[in-house]
Design a protein around this motif. Sequence first.
Motif, short mmCIF file in Angstrom:
data_model
loop_
_atom_site.label_atom_id
_atom_site.label_comp_id
_atom_site.label_asym_id
_atom_site.label_seq_id
_atom_site.Cartn_x
_atom_site.Cartn_y
_atom_site.Cartn_z
N LEU A 172 0.76 -1.31 -0.04
CA LEU A 172 -0.13 0.03 0.07
C LEU A 172 0.76 1.16 -0.07
O LEU A 172 2.20 1.10 0.42
N THR A 173 0.31 2.26 -0.42
CA THR A 173 0.97 3.66 -0.31
C THR A 173 0.93 4.19 1.09
O THR A 173 0.18 3.72 1.89
N GLY A 174 1.72 5.09 1.29
CA GLY A 174 1.61 5.69 2.78
C GLY A 174 0.48 6.37 3.10
O GLY A 174 0.13 6.16 4.25
N VAL A 175 -0.39 6.75 2.05
CA VAL A 175 -1.58 7.52 2.47
C VAL A 175 -2.66 6.33 2.93
O VAL A 175 -3.19 6.38 3.78
N GLU A 176 -2.44 5.16 2.19
CA GLU A 176 -3.23 4.03 2.35
C GLU A 176 -3.10 3.44 3.68
O GLU A 176 -3.94 3.07 4.57
N TRP A 177 -1.72 3.52 3.98
CA TRP A 177 -1.30 3.12 5.53
C TRP A 177 -1.91 3.84 6.56
O TRP A 177 -2.51 3.50 7.60
#
Length: 510
Positions: free
Chosen positions: A209-214
Amino acid sequence: MGEVAETNFRSEIALLQYTDARHKDPLSPMVIHIPVSTCPGEGQPHTRIAITPSPASFIDSQIREQQQNQNPNDAWLPITESRNGNAFYATFHILNSNIGFQALLLPVAFSTLGWVWGSICLSMAFVWKLYTIFLLVALHESVPGIRFSRYLFLAMAAFGKRLGKVAAIFPVMYLSGGTCVMLIITGGGTMQLLYKTICQPEACDAHSLTGVEWFLVFTCIAILIAQLPNLNSIAGVSLIGAVTVVTYCTLLWVLSLKKGRPTPLTYTPSHQGHSTMAKTSDILNAIGIIVLSFRGHNVLLEIQGTLPSNHKHTSHEPMRKAVIISYLLIAMCLFPLGIAGFWAYGNKVASTGGLLYAFSEFHRHQVTKFSMVVIYLLIIVHCLTAFQIYAMPVFDNLELRYISIKKQRCPRWIRTCFRLFFGGLTFFISVAFPFLPTLAALLGGFTLVPLTYAYPCFMWIAIKKPPRTGFVWFFNVVLGSLGMVLSALLVAAALRTLVDKGLNANFFNP
């Protein structure tokens, strides 16, 4: 006691409607409005009772009788909805909220200050914070008939409505909402590290996942847990948080000692050879790391507000026990983190950004994947549990505004909407400003330092009014003034560091 108000004076909430929050002598004439109904807003009449000066014993008995007759509004708010806590619950809350990820930076402070001055500064900050905690515990029920279960209301009572709001509202709200943002950034980033540790590199690159998704995953879990109704109901959550934070702090310094020191290693203060201005700035920043490693004053009165109290058994004694137990454990975590962490990594710890990163960098070939997974999981769980305590004052404030307008208890669906709104707001801020941890020293100097090291001393003087010629008055004035000076110095040092090193403002790119 308090000036004549148009609402029930027995609740601290009435302070919001005072023209000023100064207190008169308990024996002065007063007018009290006592609601006939326990549910204001139903159109029930109110009884006006005038109490004129009378013998002290009679008034004292009236005060004791009134002290725990909680305003109905108190029973509608998340912080004071349940007062069935005990010293153990308070201990869990204090441990969970007063130790954090920032404690892992203590070896960095020692790399600048050295063994002796690092130990001295850490000890002084610990004693200073402990002293102001006991001041707040004593001030919680310092005015007969009122329990100050919120830091902001205590500040208004001590300094007056206007000055109290100006001095305390931004620090209190920032240290609640801002800390939740920091926890999202830390917890979400640690989730990403955990995922990369568990999976194979090829799979990580393809499916990570991307940082935003985490950040979103962490926020969703945190807000799901936040549906618990009040502060007392999350005692079990705080127990889990207390166990996890003590465990990962202990694991990190024990494993750092066990795995041995990297070579070559030096313990010479890192500011050697710098200019006088740079050296002064480095020292102040190191002191700031130590000072900011202690947190939790903005939720201390709220924690004490969950304890029962009456004229025979006030909340002071169980809260003191909780503070003593929790701070013995906190000392057993923080002092080894600073001293053992500096011994294990010396000046090398400064370049890594803290004990966790130094441990993973210098011992990645000696530590099993299982050990790193356990440490990351403990940090994530603690961030999720600490989020609940720091979010509670914001939930309380939102619901207070609702009941002040509607004159009724906040419905369950409205309460859920408030918490979803707060979760969405903190998620947005964490994504928009993922570099916020680099501003921690600057914002902490503005907010945490005055709230922790200065305001309690001045509030004690304003409410208790010790003789001006006495030692207690002089000591608290000096200590509070030193706290404000320290705040200004730390802000100046943080600003210089930002100007000197710059800021990687990666907006919307965590």
